[in-house]
Design a protein around this motif. Structure first.
Motif, short mmCIF file in Angstrom:
data_model
loop_
_atom_site.label_atom_id
_atom_site.label_comp_id
_atom_site.label_asym_id
_atom_site.label_seq_id
_atom_site.Cartn_x
_atom_site.Cartn_y
_atom_site.Cartn_z
N THR A 194 0.89 -2.33 -11.90
CA THR A 194 0.02 -1.48 -12.59
C THR A 194 0.30 -0.16 -12.69
N MET A 195 0.81 0.51 -11.34
CA MET A 195 1.19 1.87 -11.28
C MET A 195 2.19 2.20 -11.97
N ILE A 196 3.34 1.15 -12.00
CA ILE A 196 4.44 1.46 -12.72
C ILE A 196 4.37 1.67 -14.12
N THR A 197 3.46 0.81 -14.66
CA THR A 197 3.09 1.05 -16.17
C THR A 197 2.60 2.48 -16.41
N ALA A 198 1.97 2.85 -15.39
CA ALA A 198 1.37 4.59 -15.73
C ALA A 198 2.49 5.58 -15.83
N SER A 199 3.35 5.40 -15.02
CA SER A 199 4.68 6.29 -14.92
C SER A 199 5.44 6.15 -16.33
N VAL A 200 5.65 4.76 -16.73
CA VAL A 200 6.31 4.55 -17.81
C VAL A 200 5.52 4.93 -19.09
N ASN A 257 0.93 -1.22 0.04
CA ASN A 257 -0.03 0.04 -0.02
C ASN A 257 0.92 1.17 0.01
N ALA A 258 2.06 1.19 0.94
CA ALA A 258 2.81 2.40 0.85
C ALA A 258 3.49 2.73 -0.67
N VAL A 259 3.84 1.58 -1.25
CA VAL A 259 4.49 1.66 -2.63
C VAL A 259 3.61 2.14 -3.31
N VAL A 260 2.54 1.70 -3.49
CA VAL A 260 1.50 2.28 -4.57
C VAL A 260 1.20 3.77 -4.24
N GLU A 261 0.96 4.14 -3.09
CA GLU A 261 0.65 5.47 -2.64
C GLU A 261 1.79 6.52 -3.21
N SER A 262 3.07 5.96 -3.14
CA SER A 262 4.45 6.79 -3.45
C SER A 262 4.32 6.91 -4.94
N LEU A 263 4.09 5.54 -5.66
CA LEU A 263 3.93 5.61 -7.12
C LEU A 263 2.91 6.61 -7.42
N ILE A 264 1.81 6.82 -7.02
CA ILE A 264 0.68 7.71 -7.30
C ILE A 264 1.29 9.22 -7.10
N GLN A 265 2.04 9.46 -6.15
CA GLN A 265 2.62 10.62 -5.80
C GLN A 265 3.69 10.81 -6.80
N SER A 266 4.40 9.86 -7.24
CA SER A 266 5.61 10.24 -8.18
C SER A 266 5.05 10.41 -9.67
N PHE A 267 3.73 9.89 -10.01
CA PHE A 267 3.13 9.95 -11.13
C PHE A 267 2.96 11.60 -11.33
N GLY A 268 2.25 12.04 -10.24
CA GLY A 268 1.72 13.41 -10.04
C GLY A 268 3.08 14.39 -10.37
N LEU A 269 3.98 14.11 -9.67
CA LEU A 269 5.27 14.89 -9.94
C LEU A 269 5.93 14.85 -11.27
N ALA A 270 5.95 13.75 -11.69
CA ALA A 270 6.40 13.60 -13.19
C ALA A 270 5.49 14.20 -14.14
N PHE A 271 4.37 14.05 -13.88
CA PHE A 271 3.22 15.09 -14.76
C PHE A 271 3.49 16.71 -14.74
N ALA A 272 3.72 16.89 -13.59
CA ALA A 272 3.97 18.26 -13.17
C ALA A 272 5.34 18.85 -14.02
N ALA A 273 6.30 18.06 -13.84
CA ALA A 273 7.78 18.34 -14.11
C ALA A 273 7.62 18.31 -15.72
N ILE A 274 7.06 17.47 -16.31
CA ILE A 274 7.04 17.47 -17.71
C ILE A 274 6.02 18.31 -18.22
N ALA A 275 4.98 18.81 -17.64
CA ALA A 275 4.27 20.11 -17.83
C ALA A 275 5.07 21.23 -17.88
N VAL A 276 5.79 21.46 -16.98
CA VAL A 276 6.79 22.75 -16.68
C VAL A 276 7.56 22.58 -18.03
N VAL A 277 8.30 21.39 -18.19
CA VAL A 277 9.32 21.56 -19.41
C VAL A 277 8.46 21.78 -20.79
N MET A 278 7.18 21.37 -20.81
CA MET A 278 6.30 21.71 -22.33
C MET A 278 6.06 23.12 -21.97
#
Length: 191
Positions: free
Chosen positions: A168-174, A108-129
């Protein structure tokens, strides 16, 4: 129940009775002990106080790890059963612990951290764009096609009722990383 199920159950009960009656080696005697001194210990987020002379019971349940069993339900059922059994005895407490609850909390902790990292990756890519396109709105619009694969796949997973796990969460980030890379290539070629 069928005759076969009843006979299997009787055999299991007989083996457990024999196990408890033949408690001679140290592993089997570890099911119950009397605390020689007062103990104060922590199990996860709970603190347990064991007075001197108190009986300490160890109840063990084994499950196969690689099954479709919902370990969250199993853990809560064990907790509920122990609570109901100990409700009539004041001063008693219990802790459900072991590899399965630890595995469940870790997952559960890993899935929650993956959700947070997905949001952080989205924000970082959005800033780059936004920087690349020199306009915040253009950067956000460019992120929509990057999210479409993730939204589509997770929408289908949700509709199918498939539980979201670590893989499944890792595939979202990938998928977000690949889509962001492809978007940068497309923008470069378009220019």
């Amino acid at each position: 129940s069928s005759f076969l199920v009843k006979s299997r159950f009787r055999r299991t009960v007989h083996e457990m009775d024999k196990f408890l009656k033949d408690a001679e080696d140290e592993g089997q005697q570890g099911l119950v002990a009397v605390s020689p001194t007062a103990l104060r210990t922590r199990f996860g987020d709970r603190e347990i106080n064991i007075p001197e002379g108190a009986e300490v019971w160890r109840i063990r349940a084994q499950v196969a790890l690689m099954t479709d069993l919902d370990y969250g339900v199993l853990t809560s059922d064990l907790d509920r059963i122990a609570s109901e059994a100990l409700a009539d005895t004041p001063g008693t407490t219990h802790v459900v612990t072991g590899m399965v609850p630890l595995f469940l909390r870790t997952q559960n902790a890993v899935v929650e951290s993956l959700i947070q990292s997905f949001g952080l990756a989205f924000a970082a890519i959005a800033v780059v764009m936004m920087i690349l396109l020199r306009h915040p709105l253009a950067g956000l619009i460019t992120m929509l096609p990057n999210l479409l694969p993730v939204i589509f796949v997770f929408g289908m997973i949700s509709l199918a009722g498939v539980p979201v796990d670590i893989g499944t969460m890792i595939t979202a980030s990938v998928a977000l990383g690949i889509a962001g890379d492809d978007t940068l290539h497309q923008l470069t070629w378009f220019r």
